[in-house]
Design a protein around this motif. Structure first.
Motif, PDB file in Angstrom:
ATOM      1  N   SER A 285      -4.851   4.383   4.594  1.00 34.20           N
ATOM      2  CA  SER A 285      -5.216   3.316   3.906  1.00 34.20           C
ATOM      3  C   SER A 285      -4.232   2.541   3.330  1.00 34.20           C
ATOM      4  N   PRO A 286      -4.333   1.201   3.759  1.00 39.87           N
ATOM      5  CA  PRO A 286      -3.468   0.181   3.104  1.00 39.87           C
ATOM      6  C   PRO A 286      -3.634  -0.159   1.721  1.00 39.87           C
ATOM      7  N   ARG A 287      -2.912  -0.113   0.798  1.00 38.43           N
ATOM      8  CA  ARG A 287      -2.945  -0.487  -0.552  1.00 38.43           C
ATOM      9  C   ARG A 287      -2.163  -1.639  -1.091  1.00 38.43           C
ATOM     10  N   ASN A 288      -2.748  -2.046  -1.926  1.00 29.40           N
ATOM     11  CA  ASN A 288      -1.931  -3.255  -2.789  1.00 29.40           C
ATOM     12  C   ASN A 288      -1.062  -2.645  -3.877  1.00 29.40           C
ATOM     13  N   VAL A 289      -0.338  -3.540  -4.704  1.00 30.56           N
ATOM     14  CA  VAL A 289       0.502  -3.320  -5.695  1.00 30.56           C
ATOM     15  C   VAL A 289      -0.097  -2.460  -6.943  1.00 30.56           C
ATOM     16  N   LEU A 290      -1.490  -2.646  -6.761  1.00 34.53           N
ATOM     17  CA  LEU A 290      -2.133  -1.724  -7.956  1.00 34.53           C
ATOM     18  C   LEU A 290      -2.676  -0.553  -7.326  1.00 34.53           C
ATOM     19  N   ASN A 291      -2.159   0.009  -6.041  1.00 35.32           N
ATOM     20  CA  ASN A 291      -2.538   1.081  -5.472  1.00 35.32           C
ATOM     21  C   ASN A 291      -4.153   1.250  -5.097  1.00 35.32           C
TER      22      ASN A 291
ATOM     23  N   VAL B  66       0.986   2.004   2.853  1.00 31.55           N
ATOM     24  CA  VAL B  66       0.026   2.621   3.489  1.00 31.55           C
ATOM     25  C   VAL B  66      -0.121   4.141   3.277  1.00 31.55           C
ATOM     26  N   THR B  67      -1.010   4.852   2.792  1.00 33.65           N
ATOM     27  CA  THR B  67      -1.361   6.277   2.480  1.00 33.65           C
ATOM     28  C   THR B  67      -1.861   6.806   3.672  1.00 33.65           C
ATOM     29  N   ILE B  68      -1.230   7.946   3.870  1.00 33.19           N
ATOM     30  CA  ILE B  68      -1.720   8.669   5.054  1.00 33.19           C
ATOM     31  C   ILE B  68      -2.401   9.869   4.492  1.00 33.19           C
TER      32      ILE B  68
END
Length: 76
Positions: A22-28, A2-4
């Protein structure tokens, strides 16, 4: 993960700042928006709305703000 955002979390006493998670997957790539649950490690220094991420600076000091989304947690 998760990015803040924003990353600069210095807020004057009495000031507010809106955080986003913002939740992100392994590909960002962002995989979802909203739905975060927010917490503060020191709510007497910085309170945060658990549902909106709006931070209010209550007193001088340092607090760790955390967002949990879909079982993932990140802190700033």
């Amino acid at each position: 993960r998760v990015t803040i955002t924003p990353l600069d979390l210095e807020i004057p006493v009495g000031g507010t700042l809106q955080l986003q998670a913002s939740p992100r997957n392994v590909l960002n790539e962002i995989v979802a928006r909203g739905g975060a649950t927010w917490t503060s490690s020191a709510p007497t220094i910085a309170s945060v709305s658990s549902s909106t991420g709006l931070v209010t600076a209550i007193a001088p000091g340092t607090a760790i703000l955390s967002a949990s989304v879909g079982g993932r947690t990140e802190s700033a």
